[in-house]
Design an enzyme around this catalytic site. Structure first.
Site, PDB file in Angstrom:
ATOM      1  N   GLY A   1       0.823  -1.211   0.000  1.00  0.00           N
ATOM      2  CA  GLY A   1       0.000   0.000   0.000  1.00  0.00           C
ATOM      3  C   GLY A   1       0.855   1.258   0.000  1.00  0.00           C
ATOM      4  O   GLY A   1       1.978   1.278  -0.507  1.00  0.00           O
ATOM      5  N   SER A   2       0.333   2.288   0.602  1.00  0.00           N
ATOM      6  CA  SER A   2       0.917   3.634   0.482  1.00  0.00           C
ATOM      7  C   SER A   2       2.301   3.771   1.083  1.00  0.00           C
ATOM      8  O   SER A   2       3.003   4.728   0.764  1.00  0.00           O
ATOM      9  CB  SER A   2      -0.021   4.661   1.115  1.00  0.00           C
ATOM     10  OG  SER A   2      -1.228   4.692   0.403  1.00  0.00           O
TER      11      SER A   2
END
Lengths: 154, 747
Positions: free
Chosen positions: B334-335
């Protein structure tokens, strides 16, 4: 031959030194036979042996027995000592094991989780980081802790 | 007259006798040669087998220590209890046999806590050696010996025996269990460090060769040859027990708070050397009882009716609790991966921190649409803002600028295409798009950390490379190997694998991460320290597709500190939080903050507070009981606190809060100088307020407050209080108020 007779019977010539000496007859008793020397020695030795052999045998046997018994006794002694050593080794091993168990139990009791639980039960609170005072030292100064230890910059 | 044999006859007789002697001798010699030379080895072995008793002496296994030489695993002598049923069966008297069997079964089942019926049945087996229980400790062995001594008249010592063996102890129970692993019944490593370093830890077995009699009993006193066992080498790990404990404590609390279904992990690593200071996985086990499931897992097993399914589930749950999530499980990062994408683009001089990117809430690449978590879009934003906002469209743009060739090159350079080589078994291999198979859609999703799987350890190593000057370090758990005398046999290398980015780029990345911590990941902040952070929330796409359940997320956060010269990185991941919040910035970042908050002072990093932070500091309430009133007032004032006096006496007989409690600077201490009823206060509502508002409300109500979480970032509001509003409490009571930035969402 006649010359020899002449010289033998003549008073002017003494050839007694050169004449074969007649055999001397020894005075011996008829009932005693004199043994030759070598044979006599041999008989003397045999007689001595006949007397010392049993003693030697006994002595040897005694020596062997003593050695045998001594060997057994020594082995018994060694075995006994070995047995004691083994018993002690086993005891040491058991005590080592118990020591480790106790150390493990102690570590378990003072592990962080248990420490925190006990501290909370006692109403203690963990000091916040703002309550921590840092002491700076340089190579000229040193800090002395309450227990007397000196802290200086390395 | 006797006729003596003539010369010829004598010669003949001698000849025949000679021939006979030679013949007999030849036969004897041939037999001897046959026995001693031709079949010598066979008879020697047979004789040895018959006459000698040969047994192995188990070598003590090496110990495992943490970096401060605290014992994490050790071995000690233990005993195996066995019975000799064949000896009992040979008893002629049936009554005596029955008595012996019952006595053995009763006492052994009592002492060893085993089933009576099983032991009773074992006493009738057709065997010389049946194990009743393995690895009992000395105290229990002593009880067995006492029992045998008590029943000397029955001669039970002939039927019950104790064999020496070794037992592995883990004094800290479940601390670092998935890292340490455990051993099997033969002291062989089955998991974790125990397994990976099994050869190092296992010593060389010794041997005892002793004479034995016809009954097969050894006669050690007749002949014995002993070759002592050599203890295995010991390991000193890079783990710090205190940091490990801290990580596990906060991780476990977060898992409980956010109803995490698939366990969580927290890793603390030195970014310069790769030394792992803590590797926590919760949903773990006690290595002293590795085959025992947790209470919750047991409930799941017992709920299954079918025996086969129950066993299958039990096995699955056991494997799960042993599994090291930080090393053996992959996930979509993810981020958090946006840090890597930004580093690549900056290194390639494609962007700088001043470039701007536009976000309208949506991006389309090759017909594939991507939404930003902020549907209305972030508008125009700098790179720093884009990474702080965790804006997907901005990073899709950056990814397209980088291109698949450079992206793949740096992906490999950062170590994502290979295992880290960490010294733990079962390291998983990442799955990713190769350059040939990567199209613009794949590149886009990879740019913001989705559509590929990596391990937490891979990610932490790469993030460390971004902030430590660009060097990809080797994560490792063993610092050194010691022999039985404590001499160092081998020490870990602290070199790096390769330089991935330049020091200049690394400087920029530190700035970016610091900006993120102060703006987009406020829940990760630690008062008094400058840290860098990045949070991430990824969807478990493959599981969503297979199960249809769309509420499957992983919340993660990575923080580094001190940001000007990072030393420590902390990674936290919570897999499938089922509570009302799932964003990494909300559920994982506070865990990072708590871990860092404990670890940094522990490692000797001094806190330096801003004015804002200073207002949220707490002080320890001084002890004033039995002090004169003037003295007490002086102490309270010196501690930067306020006081209220109740009564007209001159000596303080009671105080609230009690000494040692932490209260905010400026808090109130109630000093009682007489025996009166305690002043009471009603707890006001403290939820949804800023720190300043909470302080005011608490002061008005006559209570003290303690803050938890980030309070210094402007605009942050409280979301929970430890004592409910409206409750009557003693004046001066401390109420904990929790703060969190609920706007810290990320893609």
């Amino acid at each position: 031959m006649d010359n020899l007779k002449y010289y033998n019977e003549s008073l002017a010539y003494d050839f007694e030194m050169f004449m074969p000496k007649p055999k001397q007859k020894t005075n011996s008793r008829d009932n005693i036979v004199v043994m030759p020397a070598s044979k006599a020695n041999k008989r003397r030795q045999s007689a001595a042996k006949a007397v010392s052999a049993p003693i030697t045998l006994v002595l040897c046997a005694f020596l062997v027995l003593a050695g045998f018994c001594g060997n057994i006794a020594l082995r018994l002694e060694i075995n006994e000592v070995n047995s004691e050593i083994n018993d002690m080794k086993a005891a040491i091993s058991e005590l080592d094991s118990e020591m480790i168990s106790l150390e493990v139990e102690m570590e378990r009791r003072i592990c962080f989780a248990n420490l925190e639980l006990e501290a909370v039960k006692l109403g203690m609170k963990k000091p916040e980081k703002e309550n921590v005072t840092y002491i700076r030292v340089n190579d000229k100064n040193a800090a002395k802790i309450a227990d007397g230890t000196i802290v200086s910059e390395e | 007259m006797t006729v003596k044999p003539g010369k010829q006859m004598i010669v003949r007789i001698v000849g025949v006798m000679l021939a006979l002697i030679i013949a007999l001798s030849a036969v004897s010699v041939w037999r001897l040669v046959n026995i001693m030379i031709v079949n010598g080895e066979k008879y020697q072995n047979a004789a040895s087998e018959q006459q000698l008793y040969d047994s192995l002496i188990t070598a003590p296994r090496g110990d495992i220590y943490d970096r401060n030489m605290q014992t994490l695993a050790t071995s000690s002598t233990a005993w195996t209890v066995y019975i000799t049923p064949n000896g009992i069966r040979k008893l002629d008297d049936a009554a005596e046999k029955e008595l012996v069997r019952k006595t053995i079964a009763e006492n052994l089942s009592r002492i060893l806590d085993v089933d009576y019926d099983k032991v009773y049945a074992d006493t009738d087996k057709n065997s010389y050696y049946v194990i009743v229980k393995k690895k009992i400790e000395k105290t229990v062995a002593d009880e067995i010996r006492q029992f045998l001594s008590d029943y000397e008249d029955l001669g039970l010592v002939k039927y019950v025996g104790l064999d020496e063996t070794t037992k592995r102890y883990y004094p800290n129970d479940s601390l670092a269990s998935v890292v340490l692993g455990f051993v099997g019944s033969d002291d062989q490593g089955l998991s974790g460090i125990e397994s990976y370093y099994d050869n190092t830890l296992t010593g060389i077995a010794g041997r005892v060769v002793a004479a034995k009699n016809a009954a097969g009993t050894d006669m050690r006193l007749t002949y014995e040859s002993v070759e002592e066992a050599t203890q295995g080498n010991s390991l000193v790990l890079t783990l710090d027990s205190y940091i490990q404990y801290t990580a596990e404590k906060y991780l476990e609390a977060a898992i409980a708070e956010h109803l995490v279904a698939e366990r969580g992990t927290a890793v603390v690593m030195n970014v310069k050397t790769g030394a792992i200071l803590a590797m926590a996985v919760k949903g773990d086990y006690n290595p002293n009882e590795p085959f025992v499931l947790s209470a919750s897992d047991n409930q799941l097993v017992e709920a299954v009716e079918n025996e086969e399914e129950r066993q299958k589930l039990q096995s699955e749950l056991m494997n799960r609790q042993w599994r090291n999530k930080a090393v053996s499980d992959t996930y979509e990062p993810g981020s958090v991966f946006k840090v890597i994408t930004a580093a690549i683009a900056i290194e390639e001089n494609l962007i700088n921190k001043n470039n701007t990117f536009y976000c309208n809430g949506h991006a389309t690449v090759a017909g594939q649409g991507y939404d930003c978590h902020k549907k209305s879009g972030h508008g125009s934003q700098s790179l720093m803002q884009a990474i702080s906002n965790s804006c997907n469209p901005a990073f899709i743009t950056i990814g397209q600028l980088v291109g698949k060739s450079s992206f793949s090159k740096y992906f490999k350079a950062f170590g994502f295409a290979e295992k880290t080589g960490i010294d733990l078994p079962g390291e998983a291999m990442s799955t990713y798009h190769s350059e040939e198979k990567m199209g613009p859609v794949e590149l886009s999703s990879c740019s913001f950390g989705q559509s590929f799987n990596i391990t937490p350890v891979q990610l932490l190593s790469a993030i460390s490379a971004c902030v430590n000057g660009g060097y990809l370090v080797q994560p490792h758990l063993v610092e050194k190997t010691l022999d039985e005398n404590g001499k160092i046999v081998k020490a870990a290398s602290t070199g790096y694998k390769r330089q991935v980015i330049s020091e200049t780029t690394s400087n920029t990345m530190r700035e970016l991460m610091e900006f993120v911590a102060e703006n987009g990941a406020k829940n990760s902040l630690v008062a008094g320290y400058n840290i860098g952070a990045k949070t991430g929330t990824s969807q478990k796409l493959s599981k969503i597709l297979s199960t249809g359940d769309s509420y499957l997320y992983i919340g993660s956060c990575v923080t580094v500190a001190p940001i000007d010269d990072p030393e420590i990185a902390v990674f936290v991941m919570l897999d499938e939080p089922k509570g009302d919040k799932y964003y990494g910035g909300i559920i994982s970042a506070p865990v990072n903050s708590k871990i860092m908050g404990d670890v940094l002072p522990y490692l000797g990093y001094e806190a330096s507070y801003t004015e804002e932070e200073y207002k949220s500091l707490t002080v320890s309430v001084p002890e004033t009981v039995d002090n004169s009133l003037s003295e007490a007032k002086g102490k309270i004032s010196a501690a930067k606190l306020e006081y209220q006096v109740v009564g007209s006496g001159d000596t303080v007989i009671r105080q609230l809060p009690e000494a040692g409690n932490q209260v905010l600077i400026g808090g109130v201490v109630i000093l009682y100088t007489e025996e009166t009823e305690e002043k009471t206060a009603t707890v006001p509502n403290l939820v949804g307020l800023t720190a300043t508002q909470v302080n005011k409300a608490a002061a008005s109500a006559g209570i003290n407050v303690e803050f938890s979480g980030n309070t210094t970032s402007p605009g942050l509001k409280s979301y929970k209080q430890s004592v409910e509003a409206g409750q009557a409490v003693s004046a001066g009571t401390i109420v904990t108020v929790y703060f969190r930035d609920d706007s810290a969402v990320d893609g």
